[in-house]
Design a protein around this motif. Structure first.
Motif, PDB file in Angstrom:
ATOM      1  N   LYS A  89       0.898  -1.280  -0.135  1.00 17.71           N
ATOM      2  CA  LYS A  89      -0.161   0.053  -0.207  1.00 17.71           C
ATOM      3  C   LYS A  89       0.490   1.212  -0.068  1.00 17.71           C
ATOM      4  CE  LYS A  89      -0.989  -0.253   4.830  1.00 17.71           C
ATOM      5  NZ  LYS A  89      -1.856  -0.035   5.894  1.00 17.71           N
ATOM      6  N   ALA A  90       0.356   2.389  -0.519  1.00 15.72           N
ATOM      7  CA  ALA A  90       1.104   3.842  -0.612  1.00 15.72           C
ATOM      8  C   ALA A  90       1.571   4.211   0.375  1.00 15.72           C
ATOM      9  CB  ALA A  90       0.468   4.542  -1.625  1.00 15.72           C
ATOM     10  N   GLN A  91       0.991   3.936   1.707  1.00 13.95           N
ATOM     11  CA  GLN A  91       1.256   4.638   2.919  1.00 13.95           C
ATOM     12  C   GLN A  91       2.715   4.589   3.319  1.00 13.95           C
ATOM     13  OE1 GLN A  91      -1.213   3.933   6.202  1.00 13.95           O
ATOM     14  NE2 GLN A  91      -0.453   6.110   6.799  1.00 13.95           N
ATOM     15  N   TYR A  92       3.379   3.368   2.834  1.00 10.13           N
ATOM     16  CA  TYR A  92       4.807   3.368   3.202  1.00 10.13           C
ATOM     17  C   TYR A  92       5.688   4.208   2.366  1.00 10.13           C
ATOM     18  CZ  TYR A  92       4.353  -1.284   5.048  1.00 10.13           C
ATOM     19  OH  TYR A  92       4.022  -2.566   5.931  1.00 10.13           O
ATOM     20  N   TYR A  93       5.063   4.604   1.336  1.00  9.18           N
ATOM     21  CA  TYR A  93       5.765   5.805   0.278  1.00  9.18           C
ATOM     22  C   TYR A  93       5.682   6.920   0.839  1.00  9.18           C
ATOM     23  CZ  TYR A  93       7.335   7.945  -3.714  1.00  9.18           C
ATOM     24  OH  TYR A  93       7.978   8.809  -4.785  1.00  9.18           O
ATOM     25  N   ILE A  94       4.282   7.219   1.752  1.00  8.91           N
ATOM     26  CA  ILE A  94       4.161   8.599   2.204  1.00  8.91           C
ATOM     27  C   ILE A  94       5.191   8.866   3.224  1.00  8.91           C
ATOM     28  CG2 ILE A  94       2.780   9.978   3.485  1.00  8.91           C
ATOM     29  CD1 ILE A  94       1.758   9.898   0.633  1.00  8.91           C
ATOM     30  N   PHE A  95       5.653   7.981   3.984  1.00  8.50           N
ATOM     31  CA  PHE A  95       6.338   7.990   5.369  1.00  8.50           C
ATOM     32  C   PHE A  95       7.889   8.215   4.670  1.00  8.50           C
ATOM     33  CE2 PHE A  95       3.235   5.972   7.770  1.00  8.50           C
ATOM     34  CZ  PHE A  95       3.494   6.721   9.081  1.00  8.50           C
ATOM     35  N   ALA A  96       8.046   7.404   3.578  1.00  7.30           N
ATOM     36  CA  ALA A  96       9.495   7.536   3.061  1.00  7.30           C
ATOM     37  C   ALA A  96       9.738   8.999   2.504  1.00  7.30           C
ATOM     38  CB  ALA A  96       9.868   6.687   1.960  1.00  7.30           C
ATOM     39  N   LEU A  97       8.696   9.655   1.888  1.00  3.75           N
ATOM     40  CA  LEU A  97       8.661  10.950   1.370  1.00  3.75           C
ATOM     41  C   LEU A  97       8.660  11.886   2.439  1.00  3.75           C
ATOM     42  CD1 LEU A  97       8.337  11.720  -1.609  1.00  3.75           C
ATOM     43  CD2 LEU A  97       6.152  12.168  -1.353  1.00  3.75           C
ATOM     44  N   THR A  98       8.005  11.667   3.598  1.00  2.00           N
ATOM     45  CA  THR A  98       8.219  12.557   4.716  1.00  2.00           C
ATOM     46  C   THR A  98       9.599  12.769   5.131  1.00  2.00           C
ATOM     47  OG1 THR A  98       6.098  11.931   5.172  1.00  2.00           O
ATOM     48  CG2 THR A  98       7.197  13.345   6.605  1.00  2.00           C
ATOM     49  N   PHE A  99      10.237  11.432   5.083  1.00  2.00           N
ATOM     50  CA  PHE A  99      11.592  11.418   5.793  1.00  2.00           C
ATOM     51  C   PHE A  99      12.340  11.919   4.879  1.00  2.00           C
ATOM     52  CE2 PHE A  99      15.152   8.917   3.901  1.00  2.00           C
ATOM     53  CZ  PHE A  99      16.165   9.263   4.855  1.00  2.00           C
ATOM     54  N   LEU A 100      12.186  11.913   3.546  1.00  2.00           N
ATOM     55  CA  LEU A 100      13.294  12.517   2.699  1.00  2.00           C
ATOM     56  C   LEU A 100      13.135  14.109   2.717  1.00  2.00           C
ATOM     57  CD1 LEU A 100      15.035  12.709  -0.057  1.00  2.00           C
ATOM     58  CD2 LEU A 100      12.704  12.885  -1.212  1.00  2.00           C
ATOM     59  N   ILE A 101      12.117  14.775   2.939  1.00  2.00           N
ATOM     60  CA  ILE A 101      12.094  16.105   3.143  1.00  2.00           C
ATOM     61  C   ILE A 101      12.660  16.624   4.436  1.00  2.00           C
ATOM     62  CG2 ILE A 101      10.226  18.089   3.489  1.00  2.00           C
ATOM     63  CD1 ILE A 101       8.382  16.446   1.393  1.00  2.00           C
ATOM     64  N   PHE A 102      12.378  15.775   5.436  1.00  2.00           N
ATOM     65  CA  PHE A 102      13.003  16.261   6.705  1.00  2.00           C
ATOM     66  C   PHE A 102      14.591  16.034   6.659  1.00  2.00           C
ATOM     67  CE2 PHE A 102      10.124  16.971  10.329  1.00  2.00           C
ATOM     68  CZ  PHE A 102       9.121  16.817   9.705  1.00  2.00           C
ATOM     69  N   ASP A 103      14.890  15.088   5.902  1.00  2.00           N
ATOM     70  CA  ASP A 103      16.544  14.865   5.798  1.00  2.00           C
ATOM     71  C   ASP A 103      17.062  15.850   5.200  1.00  2.00           C
ATOM     72  OD1 ASP A 103      18.376  13.081   6.494  1.00  2.00           O
ATOM     73  OD2 ASP A 103      18.554  11.955   4.976  1.00  2.00           O
ATOM     74  N   VAL A 104      16.403  16.224   3.995  1.00  2.00           N
ATOM     75  CA  VAL A 104      17.021  17.506   3.161  1.00  2.00           C
ATOM     76  C   VAL A 104      17.441  18.644   4.089  1.00  2.00           C
ATOM     77  CG1 VAL A 104      16.644  18.855   1.348  1.00  2.00           C
ATOM     78  CG2 VAL A 104      16.388  16.630   1.081  1.00  2.00           C
ATOM     79  N   GLU A 105      16.290  19.063   4.632  1.00  2.00           N
ATOM     80  CA  GLU A 105      16.310  20.277   5.784  1.00  2.00           C
ATOM     81  C   GLU A 105      17.312  20.210   6.971  1.00  2.00           C
ATOM     82  OE1 GLU A 105      12.812  22.257   6.354  1.00  2.00           O
ATOM     83  OE2 GLU A 105      11.486  21.566   4.823  1.00  2.00           O
ATOM     84  N   ILE A 106      17.248  19.086   7.364  1.00  2.00           N
ATOM     85  CA  ILE A 106      18.338  18.993   8.607  1.00  2.00           C
ATOM     86  C   ILE A 106      19.756  19.047   7.923  1.00  2.00           C
ATOM     87  CG2 ILE A 106      18.964  17.548  10.447  1.00  2.00           C
ATOM     88  CD1 ILE A 106      16.239  16.301  10.592  1.00  2.00           C
ATOM     89  N   VAL A 107      20.046  18.431   7.139  1.00  2.00           N
ATOM     90  CA  VAL A 107      21.632  18.576   6.207  1.00  2.00           C
ATOM     91  C   VAL A 107      21.735  20.026   6.459  1.00  2.00           C
ATOM     92  CG1 VAL A 107      22.809  18.169   4.440  1.00  2.00           C
ATOM     93  CG2 VAL A 107      21.667  16.305   5.372  1.00  2.00           C
ATOM     94  N   PHE A 108      20.860  20.934   5.930  1.00  2.00           N
ATOM     95  CA  PHE A 108      21.225  22.489   5.781  1.00  2.00           C
ATOM     96  C   PHE A 108      21.711  22.829   7.251  1.00  2.00           C
ATOM     97  CE2 PHE A 108      18.441  22.877   2.096  1.00  2.00           C
ATOM     98  CZ  PHE A 108      19.280  23.416   1.350  1.00  2.00           C
ATOM     99  N   LEU A 109      21.257  22.162   8.083  1.00  2.00           N
ATOM    100  CA  LEU A 109      21.769  22.801   9.516  1.00  2.00           C
ATOM    101  C   LEU A 109      23.286  22.429  10.070  1.00  2.00           C
ATOM    102  CD1 LEU A 109      18.043  22.273  11.417  1.00  2.00           C
ATOM    103  CD2 LEU A 109      19.146  24.041  10.938  1.00  2.00           C
ATOM    104  N   PHE A 110      23.866  21.454   9.503  1.00  2.00           N
ATOM    105  CA  PHE A 110      25.049  21.018  10.029  1.00  2.00           C
ATOM    106  C   PHE A 110      26.018  22.314   9.781  1.00  2.00           C
ATOM    107  CE2 PHE A 110      23.156  16.806  10.438  1.00  2.00           C
ATOM    108  CZ  PHE A 110      24.083  16.402  11.548  1.00  2.00           C
ATOM    109  N   PRO A 111      25.908  22.619   8.539  1.00  2.00           N
ATOM    110  CA  PRO A 111      27.127  23.852   8.394  1.00  2.00           C
ATOM    111  C   PRO A 111      26.759  25.273   9.357  1.00  2.00           C
ATOM    112  CG  PRO A 111      26.272  23.323   6.352  1.00  2.00           C
ATOM    113  CD  PRO A 111      25.556  22.492   7.081  1.00  2.00           C
ATOM    114  N   TRP A 112      25.474  25.495   9.704  1.00  2.00           N
ATOM    115  CA  TRP A 112      25.207  26.225  10.574  1.00  2.00           C
ATOM    116  C   TRP A 112      25.721  26.078  11.992  1.00  2.00           C
ATOM    117  CZ3 TRP A 112      21.218  25.282  14.180  1.00  2.00           C
ATOM    118  CH2 TRP A 112      20.694  26.340  15.176  1.00  2.00           C
ATOM    119  N   ALA A 113      25.326  24.709  12.512  1.00  2.00           N
ATOM    120  CA  ALA A 113      26.009  24.332  13.608  1.00  2.00           C
ATOM    121  C   ALA A 113      27.528  24.416  13.703  1.00  2.00           C
ATOM    122  CB  ALA A 113      25.661  22.912  14.064  1.00  2.00           C
TER     123      ALA A 113
END
Lengths: 169, 118, 418
Positions: free
Chosen positions: B57-81
């Motif tokens: 079912k497609a729900q697994y995919y939604i979780f993976a997509l949410t993960f992708l968006i969070f992952d991309v955003e958090i990586v931005f924060l490492f140079p900031w830190a």
């Protein structure tokens, strides 16, 4: 030809070969695996350019997230094993070939007139400073794009929710 | 610097050798007598029905997509830190705002029912 | 004396000089020295697994009221060696219809991914593979490669149970990476550096980051457990539901390799936990004798590993909805709040103009206080949400059968008899 050039040529050849295999392999999961090889080759190129942060981000985002997302998407579809034995070429493939050739000639022409290759870059500080410089400019010079990226990704998430979630309810 | 990355590259090769060589050695040591029954799919002794690669079912995919968006955003924060000491208070607060937008995003997804497992 | 202070550097220099003496180019000699170092490091990682397996089996046995392995070697310490010999001589059974290349690649990725972390793990101030300046992100990246191995194994096996395991593995590993990366951001903010050894250095100058941010340490601990896929997060290989999930079609050393990969990864994350939050090699007298750092690190890692094992033994498996809820509705918001709070406090501290002697104490105190407040608020919310309600009372319990009235006391025959 130093060791760096040899490594670069190897990485570039790996990227190209893997990219060709991505589009030609019939099995979708194999295509995704070859895509991982290609992305890893790009990470190696980043390392050779002394951009370690980008190399690792390439692995974290592209291999760790996007490639896994691709494999996931493939798992959710039917016809993975490539049962269709038909030709993979569209009948008018030569139009596409012509267009991409034109595009490549255009890009080469534009890049050959660009001055950026000839100009000397300012000397870089050491690697550690490089990352903190990046962090500093993210929240000063590029503050607006930085925050906008966050908002943009929110929009992406909402779009994804709308497309794939609401209808299944 | 690049010598560090050279070490990482060498370690990658060594790790692949360490992980791969015993498999090959064991392949040489072990017997090899396949037969159709032995190499059939093991599903608790019951004959397998239909194709293996079934749809999920497609729900697994939604979780993976949410993960992708969070992952991309958090990586931005490492140079900031890493640049934390050299930032102004405003710079730090804009980073915090970035995290806050992430938080709002999570709440929006929660509210929409994306995080509900059905 | 100097040898004891920097053994790796001296051996490395000696080897490089020896090889340049043979007429090799200096750069080439350095590469060979590095390769030898990598071999030794990887070897010691795999050797350690031999003992962690025995340790885990012993503890398992003791807690389940058994002896555990006790026949081979003193106290059964060498039990793993005959196991290894046995598994080396077992037949590989490749299932029909398996996708050969990914099927064989998966165990290699599983072990190799766990082993790659060792390249940046500092054992002492001068004993480590390398200290790349993006070490923390490197750990995340390498963890993703291990996850890829699991996915490939499940996909390539041509087995429905394995496929279910793979799908579960993806959603679990992928979900728990978010709080893990968030928790890793906290030590990076505190140390202002991404290199693993730099983080340990910063800790040896101030305090363990566990004291500054216990919440982040806890988040990292839990989410890295899920990343390894051990109990209570072992629903990707749940034996009772999907018969070991992704590894059901593997046999011989290929199966054993997943086993080794799991144990190695479990010990590696314990070592990472000890490194990032418990000060790594730092400890008393470590400045004078750097070699002591190895000892400190091992002690700390094994202490964390002990908790990992006890968790595995004691806790039951989660369901998939519980697992996802726990991640997205608990760990991720908690991680986001922790990162925001840490950043604000860390920047607000220097603005207070406290004298240099008191500033470190104030820093620790403020961080600890905020963390305790976060924990308290979370506890209150959890209590409100999951308060155990008394079951509704439908009626008073009514006995079904009433015991007969006690018989009248029989008079003693002696009284009847005249």
């Amino acid at each position: 030809m130093g060791a760096m050039q040899i490594l670069f040529l190897l990485a570039a050849a790996a990227v190209l070969g893997a990219a060709i295999l991505v589009v030609t392999s019939r099995n979708l999961v194999h295509a995704a695996l070859w895509l991982i090889v290609a992305l890893f080759g790009v990470a190696v190129v980043y390392v050779l350019l002394n951009a370690g942060f980008f190399a690792i981000v390439q692995v974290v985002i592209y291999i760790g997230a996007i490639a896994i997302l691709f494999i996931f998407a493939v798992m959710l579809t039917r016809q993975i094993g490539g049962k269709d034995g038909g030709s993979q070429n569209h009948s008018t493939w030569w139009v596409a070939a012509l267009l991409s050739l034109l595009l490549m000639v255009g890009i080469v022409w534009i890049l050959s007139t660009w001055q950026g290759f000839a100009t000397e870059l300012p000397a870089l500080a050491n690697e550690k400073e490089l990352i903190s410089e990046l962090g500093k400019s993210l929240v000063s010079t590029y503050l607006l794009p930085f925050e906008l990226a966050s908002v943009l990704l929110v929009a992406a998430l909402i779009g994804a929710i709308y497309v794939s979630w609401e209808k299944s309810r | 610097m690049q010598t560090d990355w050279l070490y990482i590259g060498l370690f990658l090769v060594v790790a692949v050798i360490f992980a791969g060589a015993p498999l090959i050695i064991a392949g040489l040591l072990s017997p090899r007598k396949p037969n159709p029954i032995k190499s059939s799919t093991y599903e608790c002794g019951i004959e397998t029905v239909g194709e293996t690669w079934v749809q999920f079912k497609a729900q697994y995919y939604i979780f993976a997509l949410t993960f992708l968006i969070f992952d991309v955003e958090i990586v931005f924060l490492f140079p900031w830190a890493v640049a934390f000491d050299q930032l102004t208070l405003f710079g730090v607060l804009s980073g915090v705002l970035f995290v806050f937008i992430l938080f709002a995003e999570l709440l929006a997804a929660w509210r929409k029912g994306v995080l509900e497992w059905v | 004396m100097s040898f004891l202070n920097d053994p790796i550097g001296i051996i490395g220099n000696w080897l490089t000089n020896l090889m340049t003496g043979w007429g090799l180019a200096p750069g080439f000699a350095q590469v060979i020295t590095m390769t030898i170092g990598a071999f030794v490091l990887a070897m010691s990682g795999l050797m350690l697994v031999v003992f962690t397996i025995v340790m885990e089996r012993k503890l398992y046995g003791r807690i389940q009221d058994r002896f555990g392995p006790n026949r081979i070697g003193p106290w059964g310490l060498l039990q793993t060696i005959p196991d290894m010999i046995k598994i080396f001589t077992k037949e590989y059974i490749t299932p029909a219809g398996a996708d050969k290349v990914p099927y064989n690649l998966a165990p290699i990725l599983s072990v190799g991914g766990a082993l790659m972390v060792w390249a940046v793990l500092p054992f002492a101030s001068n004993i480590f593979g390398t200290d790349i300046n993006v070490g923390v992100l490197y750990i995340v990246a390498v963890g993703a490669i291990g996850a890829l191995g699991i996915i490939l194994a499940g996909w390539a096996s041509n087995n429905k149970y394995a496929l279910v395991g793979a799908i579960r593995a993806v959603s679990q590993v992928v979900s728990f990476e978010v709080p893990m990366v968030l928790a890793l951001l906290v030590p990076v903010i505190l140390a202002r550096a991404m290199g693993v050894n730099s983080i340990v250095d910063a800790q040896s100058e101030s305090v363990w980051y566990f004291l500054l941010s216990p919440v982040a340490a806890l988040i990292f601990f839990i989410s890295s457990q899920a990343e390894v896929g051990r109990a209570p997060f072992d629903l990707l290989e749940a034996e009772s539901e999907i018969v070991s999930g992704f590894q059901v079609e593997y046999s011989g050393l290929k199966f054993g390799w997943f086993f080794v990969g799991e144990f190695l990864h479990a010990f590696t994350i314990s070592a990472l936990m000890a490194t990032l939050f418990f000060g790594g090699w730092s400890g008393p007298w470590v400045k004078a004798f750097p070699l002591l750092g190895v000892f400190y690190l091992l002690i700390k890692s094994f202490a964390v590993y002990l908790i990992v094992i006890l968790m595995r033994i004691a806790l039951p498996r989660l369901r998939i909805d519980q697992m996802l809820n726990f991640n997205w509705k608990f760990l991720v918001p908690l991680g986001l709040v922790t990162v925001m709070m840490t950043a604000v406090i860390e920047k607000a501290m220097p603005l207070l103009n406290v004298s240099d002697t008191w500033a470190p104490f104030l820093r620790v105190g403020a961080h600890l206080l905020v963390n305790l407040i976060i924990i308290w608020v979370v506890a209150v919310i959890l209590r409100k949400t999951f308060a155990r309600r008394e079951p509704p009372v439908v009626g008073q319990p009514r006995p079904v059968a009433v015991p007969p009235p006690a018989p009248a006391p029989v008079e003693s025959p002696a009284a009847e008899m005249p």
